[in-house]
Design a protein around this motif. Sequence first.
Motif, mmCIF file in Angstrom:
data_model
loop_
_atom_site.group_PDB
_atom_site.id
_atom_site.type_symbol
_atom_site.label_atom_id
_atom_site.label_comp_id
_atom_site.label_asym_id
_atom_site.label_seq_id
_atom_site.Cartn_x
_atom_site.Cartn_y
_atom_site.Cartn_z
ATOM 1 N N ASP A 152 54.628 -4.728 25.475
ATOM 2 C CA ASP A 152 55.916 -3.942 25.945
ATOM 3 C C ASP A 152 56.287 -3.116 24.700
ATOM 4 O O ASP A 152 57.562 -2.453 24.945
ATOM 5 N N ASP A 153 55.570 -2.770 23.545
ATOM 6 C CA ASP A 153 56.039 -2.214 22.342
ATOM 7 C C ASP A 153 55.311 -0.868 22.830
ATOM 8 O O ASP A 153 54.085 -0.483 21.883
ATOM 9 N N GLU A 154 55.828 0.093 23.521
ATOM 10 C CA GLU A 154 55.012 1.183 23.804
ATOM 11 C C GLU A 154 54.858 2.201 22.524
ATOM 12 O O GLU A 154 53.780 2.826 22.362
ATOM 13 N N PRO A 155 56.046 2.514 21.946
ATOM 14 C CA PRO A 155 55.538 3.200 20.487
ATOM 15 C C PRO A 155 54.708 2.851 19.702
ATOM 16 O O PRO A 155 53.950 3.485 19.084
ATOM 17 N N ALA A 156 54.486 1.408 19.459
ATOM 18 C CA ALA A 156 53.476 0.936 18.539
ATOM 19 C C ALA A 156 52.068 1.165 19.277
ATOM 20 O O ALA A 156 51.133 1.324 18.346
ATOM 21 N N LEU A 157 51.932 1.011 20.587
ATOM 22 C CA LEU A 157 50.776 0.944 21.262
ATOM 23 C C LEU A 157 50.173 2.465 20.939
ATOM 24 O O LEU A 157 48.875 2.803 20.880
ATOM 25 N N ALA A 158 50.956 3.484 21.360
ATOM 26 C CA ALA A 158 50.816 4.827 21.272
ATOM 27 C C ALA A 158 50.235 5.487 19.681
ATOM 28 O O ALA A 158 49.383 5.989 19.428
#
Length: 227
Positions: free
Chosen positions: A56-62
């Motif tokens: 659920d950590d979209e910025p870190a995944l990106a």
Amino acid sequence: MSITDVPVIAIDGPTASGKGTVAHGVAQALGWHVLDSGALYRLTALASFLQKIPLDDEPALAQAARNLDVRFAAGEIFLEGQEVSAAIRQEEVGNRASRVAALPAVRQALLARQRAFRLAPGLVADGRDMGTVVFPDARLKVFLDAAVQARAQRRCKQLIEKGISANLDDLLRDMRERDARDASRSVAPLVPAQDATVLDSSDLSAEQTVQAILDLWDKVLRDNPRP
């Protein structure tokens, strides 16, 4: 030849429809480059798992997608110097990749990297949104489909041949869930491009499917020749 003049054959379709095998076969027959876009999402999934990044950590995944230390060489795939060709094909990684791929920021992060594979004399690109988003100007777009039962049986056979235990019922359930997730995501859902040819490979061998796509490409060249 400018980059936009480099011809692209885009092959999209659901998981285990045979896209990867077929794309490599078509590329080999034509002497073209090949892009396995799914590998980039699987690599992002594996990297995020190793880095313990929550789904659920979209910025870190990106950020993980942008910073992928990846090398493709002689049919092998390396992540941060480690050979991971088999690791990224694990079902757990595939399921995580399906979730990661639903995130708009991740898809945007990988877009330029995918388009960089477009090199002369041509590119065969396989994935979920090659014809709709990544290469909307592809000269040939194929949506490679197959019945979910046939796809699950293929995947089960592939895993067993690699010495990996597999349960057909579990694979069938996971595949249906992934199909639903891929088709219903808000960004780049898994749908055929409006100008794509839908090809059902349920009863075709890989060789027959490759030949069918080569025949379609021959028709494109006959109907719309370019310098």
